[in-house]
Design a protein around this motif. Sequence first.
Motif, short mmCIF file in Angstrom:
data_model
loop_
_atom_site.label_atom_id
_atom_site.label_comp_id
_atom_site.label_asym_id
_atom_site.label_seq_id
_atom_site.Cartn_x
_atom_site.Cartn_y
_atom_site.Cartn_z
N ASP A 148 0.81 -1.22 0.00
CA ASP A 148 0.00 0.00 0.00
C ASP A 148 0.84 1.27 0.00
OD1 ASP A 148 0.85 -0.14 2.60
OD2 ASP A 148 -1.13 -0.43 3.46
N SER A 149 2.16 1.13 0.01
CA SER A 149 3.08 2.23 -0.29
C SER A 149 4.39 1.59 -0.72
CB SER A 149 3.30 3.14 0.93
OG SER A 149 3.86 2.45 2.01
N ASP A 150 5.22 2.34 -1.41
CA ASP A 150 6.47 1.80 -1.94
C ASP A 150 7.38 1.34 -0.80
OD1 ASP A 150 9.40 2.08 -3.00
OD2 ASP A 150 8.13 2.07 -4.79
N PRO A 151 8.10 0.21 -0.97
CA PRO A 151 8.99 -0.28 0.09
C PRO A 151 10.06 0.71 0.51
CG PRO A 151 8.61 -2.01 -1.52
CD PRO A 151 7.98 -0.77 -2.08
N CYS A 152 10.36 1.70 -0.34
CA CYS A 152 11.38 2.69 0.04
C CYS A 152 10.97 3.49 1.26
CB CYS A 152 11.70 3.62 -1.13
SG CYS A 152 10.45 4.89 -1.46
N TRP A 153 9.65 3.51 1.57
CA TRP A 153 9.18 4.25 2.74
C TRP A 153 9.40 3.48 4.04
CZ3 TRP A 153 8.42 9.20 2.50
CH2 TRP A 153 8.12 9.77 1.27
N MET A 154 10.05 2.34 3.94
CA MET A 154 10.42 1.58 5.14
C MET A 154 11.86 1.84 5.55
SD MET A 154 8.66 -2.03 4.04
CE MET A 154 7.07 -2.04 3.21
#
Length: 369
Positions: free
Chosen positions: A223-229
């Motif tokens: 539900d959001s790009d993995p880069c936001w982790m």
Amino acid sequence: MLEWLIIGGGIHGTHLSLVLTQRMKVPADRIRVLDPYPLPLTRWHQVTHNTGMRYLRSPLVHHLHHDQGALGVFARIHQHQPYTEFIPTYSRPSLELFNRHSQHLIEKYRLIDLRIPGRASGLQALSEGWRVETENGGIESKRVLLAISLSEQPHIPTWAQPFPHIQHIFDPNFQREAVLPNERIAIIGGGITAAQTALTLAQASHHSVTLITRHSSRIFDFDSDPCWMNALCLGDFHQIPDYIQRRKIIRSVRHRGSMPYDVAHDLQQAIHEGRVRRVEGEIGDQIDQYDRVLLATGWEQTRPGGVWLDQAIEAYGLPIAPCGFPIVARDLCWQTGLYVTGALAELEIGPAARNIIGARMAGERLRSA
């Protein structure tokens, strides 16, 4: 006086109670979890059951243990059991595997012993900590962690409120078993929840299942790009001092109303076979054609917590952004001894704050406190 009181016993509260006791070595008699439900993860189980979720959208390394490899080890130990299933390409575990592993952790680390039944109804600052009021009296703790989710705030559009045969599938009182096989069912929503619910009801011999969406399927793995982790996206995010801009970014990068490829494929197959009918547009005048209308319209986006938290914000000048959500330090401290996680932490944690990975990210922040 307790060392830590966690308000909320869902995914975040349960994971962080494990982090505090096992990684930060807080003695078990010095920490408690205040939760209105009898068992940990009660709302998680209700919601995932009602939608008929089979596999998590999150990958194998997102779970309740602080060691990211723990679920993989558990799966290998139980590899001959039918529930040790994964979906490629991110090794998304079956819901049953995730739940069994979670229950294993709850039992192994005696997390059930930490729980206090009840709801928070007030928050009062003390000279060395906080007092949380409940229907059963006050609880004093040096530190309070607000692990309050949106799980009791389903979004019900204004147009739907006058109709008694419209229910939200996230309503705590909704039970999927109450839907009768001969009912004409409409499901409103275009994301993974709506699709899973339609597929589950169609599979359960409900012969008239219509999915009403505003758009065609939006396909995203998460539900959001993995880069936001990680720092790839969060590095720049944390350099932004303007919380209005941070909120705009969070809203723009979330893939609301989306679903992963496997769910979209299953839905398209069900439509092709005639088990689900799909209509793009508004329900409008069609509403009387259905015996039951189920909303899969997500959660309200307002700050969770309710009146008692509103009063505490005003009484103690707790800093909030124009959107109403907390402005906190890097270690998620809102004011001395008061910490947040989940939706309340998203202006610091970022778009993934509400998810399982958000709980894990919050655990790492708390360890630095």
